[in-house]
Design a protein around this motif. Structure first.
Motif, PDB file in Angstrom:
ATOM      1  N   ILE A   1      -7.086   2.975   6.514  1.00 51.51           N
ATOM      2  CA  ILE A   1      -6.566   4.139   7.236  1.00 51.51           C
ATOM      3  C   ILE A   1      -6.361   3.766   8.700  1.00 51.51           C
ATOM      4  N   SER A   2      -5.385   4.389   9.342  1.00 53.20           N
ATOM      5  CA  SER A   2      -5.148   4.126  10.765  1.00 53.20           C
ATOM      6  C   SER A   2      -4.222   5.192  11.338  1.00 53.20           C
ATOM      7  N   ALA A   3      -4.394   5.437  12.633  1.00 51.57           N
ATOM      8  CA  ALA A   3      -3.508   6.382  13.308  1.00 51.57           C
ATOM      9  C   ALA A   3      -2.131   5.771  13.532  1.00 51.57           C
ATOM     10  N   HIS A   4      -2.068   4.444  13.506  1.00 51.76           N
ATOM     11  CA  HIS A   4      -0.800   3.754  13.750  1.00 51.76           C
ATOM     12  C   HIS A   4      -0.619   2.659  12.702  1.00 51.76           C
ATOM     13  N   VAL A   5       0.255   2.894  11.748  1.00 51.29           N
ATOM     14  CA  VAL A   5       0.522   1.915  10.694  1.00 51.29           C
ATOM     15  C   VAL A   5       2.000   1.563  10.706  1.00 51.29           C
ATOM     16  N   ASP A   6       2.317   0.288  10.985  1.00 52.68           N
ATOM     17  CA  ASP A   6       3.721  -0.121  10.900  1.00 52.68           C
ATOM     18  C   ASP A   6       3.960  -0.812   9.558  1.00 52.68           C
ATOM     19  N   VAL A   7       5.211  -1.061   9.255  1.00 54.24           N
ATOM     20  CA  VAL A   7       5.569  -1.615   7.947  1.00 54.24           C
ATOM     21  C   VAL A   7       4.944  -2.988   7.741  1.00 54.24           C
ATOM     22  N   ALA A   8       4.999  -3.835   8.762  1.00 60.44           N
ATOM     23  CA  ALA A   8       4.451  -5.188   8.637  1.00 60.44           C
ATOM     24  C   ALA A   8       2.959  -5.147   8.330  1.00 60.44           C
ATOM     25  N   MET A   9       2.260  -4.245   8.978  1.00 60.05           N
ATOM     26  CA  MET A   9       0.820  -4.110   8.784  1.00 60.05           C
ATOM     27  C   MET A   9       0.519  -3.644   7.358  1.00 60.05           C
ATOM     28  N   ALA A  10       1.296  -2.668   6.897  1.00 61.14           N
ATOM     29  CA  ALA A  10       1.085  -2.142   5.548  1.00 61.14           C
ATOM     30  C   ALA A  10       1.365  -3.208   4.497  1.00 61.14           C
ATOM     31  N   VAL A  11       2.426  -3.974   4.685  1.00 62.85           N
ATOM     32  CA  VAL A  11       2.773  -5.040   3.746  1.00 62.85           C
ATOM     33  C   VAL A  11       1.672  -6.094   3.712  1.00 62.85           C
ATOM     34  N   ARG A  12       1.181  -6.460   4.890  1.00 60.40           N
ATOM     35  CA  ARG A  12       0.108  -7.452   4.982  1.00 60.40           C
ATOM     36  C   ARG A  12      -1.137  -6.971   4.233  1.00 60.40           C
ATOM     37  N   ALA A  13      -1.473  -5.697   4.408  1.00 56.50           N
ATOM     38  CA  ALA A  13      -2.653  -5.128   3.753  1.00 56.50           C
ATOM     39  C   ALA A  13      -2.491  -5.104   2.242  1.00 56.50           C
ATOM     40  N   MET A  14      -1.323  -4.698   1.757  1.00 53.24           N
ATOM     41  CA  MET A  14      -1.106  -4.611   0.319  1.00 53.24           C
ATOM     42  C   MET A  14      -1.091  -6.002  -0.319  1.00 53.24           C
ATOM     43  N   LYS A  15      -0.575  -6.997   0.391  1.00 59.78           N
ATOM     44  CA  LYS A  15      -0.589  -8.367  -0.126  1.00 59.78           C
ATOM     45  C   LYS A  15      -2.018  -8.865  -0.279  1.00 59.78           C
ATOM     46  N   ALA A  16      -2.914  -8.378   0.577  1.00 60.03           N
ATOM     47  CA  ALA A  16      -4.322  -8.780   0.505  1.00 60.03           C
ATOM     48  C   ALA A  16      -5.100  -7.937  -0.498  1.00 60.03           C
ATOM     49  N   GLY A  17      -4.402  -7.043  -1.207  1.00 52.10           N
ATOM     50  CA  GLY A  17      -5.046  -6.300  -2.282  1.00 52.10           C
ATOM     51  C   GLY A  17      -5.529  -4.908  -1.951  1.00 52.10           C
ATOM     52  N   ALA A  18      -5.100  -4.343  -0.820  1.00 55.00           N
ATOM     53  CA  ALA A  18      -5.513  -2.980  -0.486  1.00 55.00           C
ATOM     54  C   ALA A  18      -5.032  -2.009  -1.562  1.00 55.00           C
ATOM     55  N   ILE A  19      -5.862  -1.048  -1.894  1.00 57.08           N
ATOM     56  CA  ILE A  19      -5.474  -0.032  -2.879  1.00 57.08           C
ATOM     57  C   ILE A  19      -4.411   0.882  -2.292  1.00 57.08           C
ATOM     58  N   ASP A  20      -4.551   1.217  -1.016  1.00 56.03           N
ATOM     59  CA  ASP A  20      -3.565   2.063  -0.340  1.00 56.03           C
ATOM     60  C   ASP A  20      -3.742   1.909   1.162  1.00 56.03           C
ATOM     61  N   VAL A  21      -2.709   2.276   1.906  1.00 54.91           N
ATOM     62  CA  VAL A  21      -2.745   2.298   3.362  1.00 54.91           C
ATOM     63  C   VAL A  21      -2.268   3.676   3.794  1.00 54.91           C
ATOM     64  N   LEU A  22      -3.145   4.446   4.436  1.00 53.26           N
ATOM     65  CA  LEU A  22      -2.844   5.834   4.779  1.00 53.26           C
ATOM     66  C   LEU A  22      -2.882   6.039   6.293  1.00 53.26           C
ATOM     67  N   THR A  23      -2.018   6.936   6.755  1.00 52.96           N
ATOM     68  CA  THR A  23      -1.926   7.221   8.183  1.00 52.96           C
ATOM     69  C   THR A  23      -2.763   8.440   8.556  1.00 52.96           C
ATOM     70  N   LYS A  24      -3.538   8.321   9.633  1.00 51.14           N
ATOM     71  CA  LYS A  24      -4.298   9.452  10.156  1.00 51.14           C
ATOM     72  C   LYS A  24      -3.350  10.400  10.886  1.00 51.14           C
ATOM     73  N   PRO A  25      -3.609  11.704  10.868  1.00 49.49           N
ATOM     74  CA  PRO A  25      -4.649  12.356  10.074  1.00 49.49           C
ATOM     75  C   PRO A  25      -4.307  12.311   8.587  1.00 49.49           C
ATOM     76  N   VAL A  26      -5.266  11.877   7.793  1.00 46.70           N
ATOM     77  CA  VAL A  26      -5.045  11.657   6.371  1.00 46.70           C
ATOM     78  C   VAL A  26      -5.148  12.974   5.608  1.00 46.70           C
ATOM     79  N   ARG A  27      -4.184  13.212   4.708  1.00 50.66           N
ATOM     80  CA  ARG A  27      -4.284  14.371   3.832  1.00 50.66           C
ATOM     81  C   ARG A  27      -5.451  14.156   2.880  1.00 50.66           C
TER      82      ARG A  27
END
Length: 212
Positions: free
Chosen positions: A87-113
């Motif tokens: 989770i993060s208040a600031h998530v860009d596409v590159a960051m999300a892609v990097r996280a998912m490649k490392a096996g993250a289940i999901d990447v969510l932007t704060k404030p998170v639903r």
């Protein structure tokens, strides 16, 4: 008994440097019956971590010291990977892609639903349970394989290669009844219900002596 049940239940571990976020997430998870624990940094979490604890990690990407993204990547490369929701208040596409490649289940932007987070956490817990079951199953298979004699390992390798008893007997220069005897002992020790089952178990034994 209550403590024993608690230890077996999945735990949602929240790592975030914002105390208000940590407490809000703890309240959310506990409101739906999940066990939650919180840490303000990766260093604090590592000092208290029990890697055998089932569950998942909800991890802020931007943390003081080692970032959440760097830590998630390190976890993915460890002997005991963990299921992580970032989770993060600031998530860009590159960051999300990097996280998912490392096996993250999901990447969510704060404030998170809340619903989005709970769904991601449920997926992460399920993913963790599958991975732990696979690890336990593999350890059991390896223990069974270790119990085999050298001759039983030779026969197992030929059985999973599709050889018939008479072919195995010729290759190992044994009488066919002797092959049948060793094969029966091998199947019992491996707890294999069929050749197909044995082949499937052998997939987790790559690198063991006697198997390619």
């Amino acid at each position: 008994m209550i403590e024993e049940k608690k230890n077996r239940s999945p735990t949602v571990i929240v790592i975030d440097d914002d105390e208000s976020v940590r407490e809000a997430l703890r309240g959310l998870f506990e409101s739906v019956g999940l066990i939650a624990e919180t840490h303000g940094s990766v260093k604090e979490f590592v000092a208290a971590d029990d890697p055998e604890k089932a569950g998942c990690i909800v991890l802020d990407i931007r943390l003081p010291g080692q970032s959440g993204l760097e830590f998630q990547e390190a976890l993915a490369q460890s002997d005991l990977p963990r299921s992580v929701v970032l989770i993060s208040a600031h998530v860009d596409v590159a960051m999300a892609v990097r996280a998912m490649k490392a096996g993250a289940i999901d990447v969510l932007t704060k404030p998170v639903r809340e619903q989005d987070l709970l769904e991601a956490v449920n997926r992460a817990i399920a993913n963790d349970a599958v991975r732990r079951l696979e690890r336990t199953t593999k350890a059991t298979i390896q223990t069974s394989y270790t119990s085999l004699t050298e001759r039983e390992r030779q026969i197992m390798a030929l059985v999973i290669a599709g050889k018939l008893n008479k072919q195995i007997a010729a290759e190992l220069q044994l009488a066919e009844p002797t092959v049948k005897l060793h094969r029966g002992h091998m199947m019992q020790k491996m707890k294999a219900t069929s050749v197909a089952h044995l082949v499937k178990m052998a997939e987790g034994l790559k690198g063991c002596r006697g198997l390619s």
